[in-house]
Motif scaffolding. Structure first.
Motif, short mmCIF file in Angstrom:
data_model
loop_
_atom_site.label_atom_id
_atom_site.label_comp_id
_atom_site.label_asym_id
_atom_site.label_seq_id
_atom_site.Cartn_x
_atom_site.Cartn_y
_atom_site.Cartn_z
N PHE A 255 35.47 -5.50 -0.54
CA PHE A 255 36.31 -4.93 0.51
C PHE A 255 35.99 -5.65 1.82
O PHE A 255 34.85 -5.66 2.26
N SER A 256 37.02 -6.23 2.44
CA SER A 256 36.86 -6.88 3.75
C SER A 256 37.57 -6.05 4.80
O SER A 256 38.80 -5.89 4.74
N LEU A 257 36.81 -5.50 5.74
CA LEU A 257 37.35 -4.64 6.78
C LEU A 257 37.20 -5.36 8.12
O LEU A 257 36.12 -5.85 8.46
N PHE A 258 38.26 -5.38 8.91
CA PHE A 258 38.27 -6.13 10.16
C PHE A 258 38.30 -5.18 11.36
O PHE A 258 39.00 -4.17 11.35
N TYR A 259 37.53 -5.55 12.38
CA TYR A 259 37.39 -4.70 13.57
C TYR A 259 37.57 -5.55 14.84
O TYR A 259 37.07 -6.67 14.93
N GLN A 281 26.17 -5.09 1.16
CA GLN A 281 26.77 -4.85 2.47
C GLN A 281 26.38 -5.97 3.42
O GLN A 281 25.21 -6.13 3.76
N VAL A 282 27.34 -6.77 3.81
CA VAL A 282 27.10 -7.80 4.82
C VAL A 282 28.20 -7.72 5.86
O VAL A 282 29.01 -6.80 5.86
N GLY A 283 28.25 -8.67 6.74
CA GLY A 283 29.29 -8.69 7.75
C GLY A 283 29.13 -9.92 8.61
O GLY A 283 28.06 -10.54 8.64
N ASP A 284 30.18 -10.30 9.30
CA ASP A 284 30.10 -11.48 10.15
C ASP A 284 31.00 -11.35 11.37
O ASP A 284 31.86 -10.47 11.44
N TYR A 296 35.08 -8.73 14.20
CA TYR A 296 33.97 -8.35 13.33
C TYR A 296 34.52 -7.99 11.95
O TYR A 296 35.50 -7.25 11.84
N LYS A 297 33.87 -8.51 10.93
CA LYS A 297 34.31 -8.24 9.56
C LYS A 297 33.16 -7.64 8.76
O LYS A 297 32.07 -8.23 8.67
N ALA A 298 33.40 -6.48 8.18
CA ALA A 298 32.46 -5.89 7.24
C ALA A 298 32.85 -6.29 5.83
O ALA A 298 34.01 -6.11 5.44
N GLU A 299 31.91 -6.87 5.09
CA GLU A 299 32.15 -7.24 3.69
C GLU A 299 31.32 -6.30 2.83
O GLU A 299 30.09 -6.39 2.79
N LEU A 300 31.99 -5.38 2.16
CA LEU A 300 31.35 -4.30 1.42
C LEU A 300 31.71 -4.45 -0.05
O LEU A 300 32.88 -4.59 -0.40
N VAL A 322 40.67 -2.04 11.79
CA VAL A 322 42.03 -2.24 12.26
C VAL A 322 42.98 -1.88 11.12
O VAL A 322 42.82 -2.34 9.99
N ALA A 323 43.96 -1.03 11.43
CA ALA A 323 44.87 -0.55 10.39
C ALA A 323 45.65 -1.71 9.77
O ALA A 323 46.12 -2.61 10.47
N GLY A 324 45.79 -1.65 8.46
CA GLY A 324 46.64 -2.59 7.75
C GLY A 324 46.03 -3.95 7.46
O GLY A 324 46.69 -4.82 6.90
N GLU A 325 44.75 -4.14 7.82
CA GLU A 325 44.15 -5.46 7.62
C GLU A 325 43.07 -5.48 6.55
O GLU A 325 42.48 -6.53 6.27
N THR A 326 42.77 -4.36 5.95
CA THR A 326 41.73 -4.32 4.93
C THR A 326 42.18 -5.08 3.69
O THR A 326 43.31 -4.91 3.22
N GLN A 327 41.30 -5.93 3.17
CA GLN A 327 41.58 -6.73 1.98
C GLN A 327 40.63 -6.34 0.87
O GLN A 327 39.46 -6.04 1.11
N VAL A 328 41.14 -6.33 -0.36
CA VAL A 328 40.32 -5.98 -1.52
C VAL A 328 40.52 -7.04 -2.59
O VAL A 328 41.66 -7.38 -2.94
#
Length: 496
Positions: A255-259, A281-284, A296-300, A322-328
């Motif tokens: 799961f890639s979550l963008f902030y 759990q990482v992030g960059d 900021y991206k959370a990679e879970l 950010v709504a609508g940007e999560t990638q799986v």
């Protein structure tokens, strides 16, 4: 002595003259017998004393520090390491192990290099030990593996997967030697559950700075065990390790979550870690598409077995990307574990792999992570990052048990890892000065450094401040197990 014995000990040097030993009067290799000449020990492997074999060990992955060693040992046995270290101790010759790791399968010999980034594995004109001479997977069984220190985590991962097991904590790039990462700690996305790679070690075989071979664990020779793991190679050379394995998983749901909001990113990452929602759990930190700001991206990552879906709704509940940007993305566990290989291939093809890389690796207390990240974001530019990454993710201090893996005092901390790949012509001198300023600011805020980074100008006072109350223990361990002070001078740890 027969020619075959001599060829195992040294290559030809100069105009066809074979080096036979060390001149104690001149402090140099000798090609003729003499009263001051100490003969090289008979070895199962080989010692290279001239030519390309030395040049290959002059630099490292960072391409910032370069100095040819006097010799390179390619050990044919652990006994070789013992004999050469004992020889070096008698004559005051520095020794350092060089993992010479890398993905040789795709990159060929050119991909094999030390993955220290600021000369940490350079013996400073002494003897480099080529760890690839000891690179066997000795055994893999239920719950544990025994490996020689020159084996890579990639080799161990595939050997373990073949029998249904896997290492619990892996670095992002797997083509690093086991001994190399255990000497500094070894961090990856499993740190929130399993700690560092050193925390998965059950025992090690170590050649101390006196040439003695010692087996150490939490139950036997514990002081040496704790001084070696994350000890920067200061008291011994790890030649073999027994490490823990966990049952292998088949699938990885990424799961890639963008902030855009740093506060929301920090809060969500710490919440996910506290609740143990994900297996990794990482992030960059990365530039926005228009280049105007940092994001900021959370990679879970959630593991599963084939045919068993994960509950994405429950895993993501209450998070605020950010709504609508999560990638799986769903892929095999092995595909995810080796995910950096394709990126490394791109960097090699683009000619960036072999350029100077002023990396900076820090640990920050959670209470000050936002302040530091905001200040760093104002200082750093897209050019500073180049084609690289700025990793930024939390860890739980309680999961890290190795005493010399020095971390800030708070229970929750953040790993700030500037893995820069600047382009041709970059002002790396200015980038190193920037690293120093960021390091000093991190220390002001209660932070610590990770030993792989490029921080120029480290002094004895800096190291005492780094180790704090552990400093006396560091000094005593050095005196006890490396009394001649020959091991791993490239770390620059002034334990005196």
């Amino acid at each position: 002595m027969s020619g075959s014995q001599l060829s195992r000990r040294a290559v030809l040097a100069g105009a066809g003259a074979a080096v036979i030993g060390w001149s104690t009067a001149r402090g140099a290799w000798a090609v003729e017998e003499g009263g001051d000449v100490a003969r090289l020990p008979v070895l199962d492997g080989s010692v290279t004393l001239s030519g390309e074999g030395l040049e290959r060990f002059a630099g490292d992955f960072g391409h910032l520090v370069s100095q040819r060693p006097r010799a390179v040992l390619r050990p044919g046995s652990v006994r070789d390491v013992q004999r050469v270290v004992a020889f070096a101790r008698r004559h005051g010759i520095p020794v350092a192990v060089n993992g010479q790791s890398g993905d040789a399968g795709t990159a060929g010999a050119a991909g094999l290099e030390s993955h220290s980034s600021f000369g940490q594995a350079n013996p400073r004109g002494g003897i480099a030990v080529d760890a690839r001479g000891l690179s066997r997977i000795v055994s893999v069984g239920p719950g544990r593996a025994v490996v020689e220190a020159g084996a890579t985590w990639a080799q161990l991962t595939d050997a373990a997967l073949a029998v249904g097991w896997m290492p619990p904590c892996l670095t992002d790039y797997l083509h690093l030697s086991v001994g190399g990462t255990l000497s500094v700690g070894g961090i990856g996305g499993g740190v929130q559950r399993y700690g560092l790679q050193v925390d998965t070690v059950e025992s090690v075989d170590v050649v101390t700075g006196t040439g003695e071979l010692v087996t150490a664990s939490r139950a036997v020779n514990r002081e040496l065990f704790e001084a070696v793991l994350a000890g920067g190679g200061q008291v011994g050379i790890i030649v073999r390790a027994q490490v823990r394995l966990v049952p292998a998983r088949e699938r990885a749901h990424v799961f890639s979550l963008f902030y855009d909001d740093l506060g929301a990113y920090l809060a969500d990452q710490e919440r996910v870690m506290a609740q143990g929602r994900f297996d990794l759990q990482v992030g960059d930190v990365q530039r926005s598409a228009d280049g105007s700001r940092w994001r900021y991206k959370a990679e879970l990552v959630a593991f599963a077995d084939a045919g068993r879906p994960v509950d994405a709704g429950a895993l993501l509940a209450g998070l605020r990307p950010v709504a609508g940007e999560t990638q799986v993305v769903e892929q095999s566990w092995r595909e995810y574990a080796f995910r950096v290989d394709a990126f490394a291939g791109y960097l090699r093809a683009a000619g960036l792999w072999g350029l100077a890389k002023p990396w900076l690796s820090l640990f920050l207390p959670a209470s000050r992570a936002r302040v530091f990240m905001e200040e760093a974001a104002r200082v750093l530019s897209a050019q500073d990052l180049g084609a690289g990454l700025l990793l930024f993710y939390p860890y739980a201090r309680s999961r890290v048990g190795a005493p010399l893996a020095v971390l800030p005092r708070e229970e929750v901390g953040w790993h700030f890892d500037l893995l820069a790949f600047p382009g041709p012509g970059a002002d790396t001198g200015a980038m190193l000065e920037r690293n120093r300023r960021l390091y000093e600011r991190a220390v002001e805020l209660g932070g610590k450094r990770y030993l792989i980074g490029a921080v120029p100008g480290m002094t004895g006072a800096d190291w005492r401040r780094h180790y704090g109350g552990l400093w006396g223990r560091v000094v005593e361990a050095k005196r006890r197990w490396d009394p001649a002070g020959i091991l791993t001078p490239g770390q620059g740890i002034h334990a005196s």
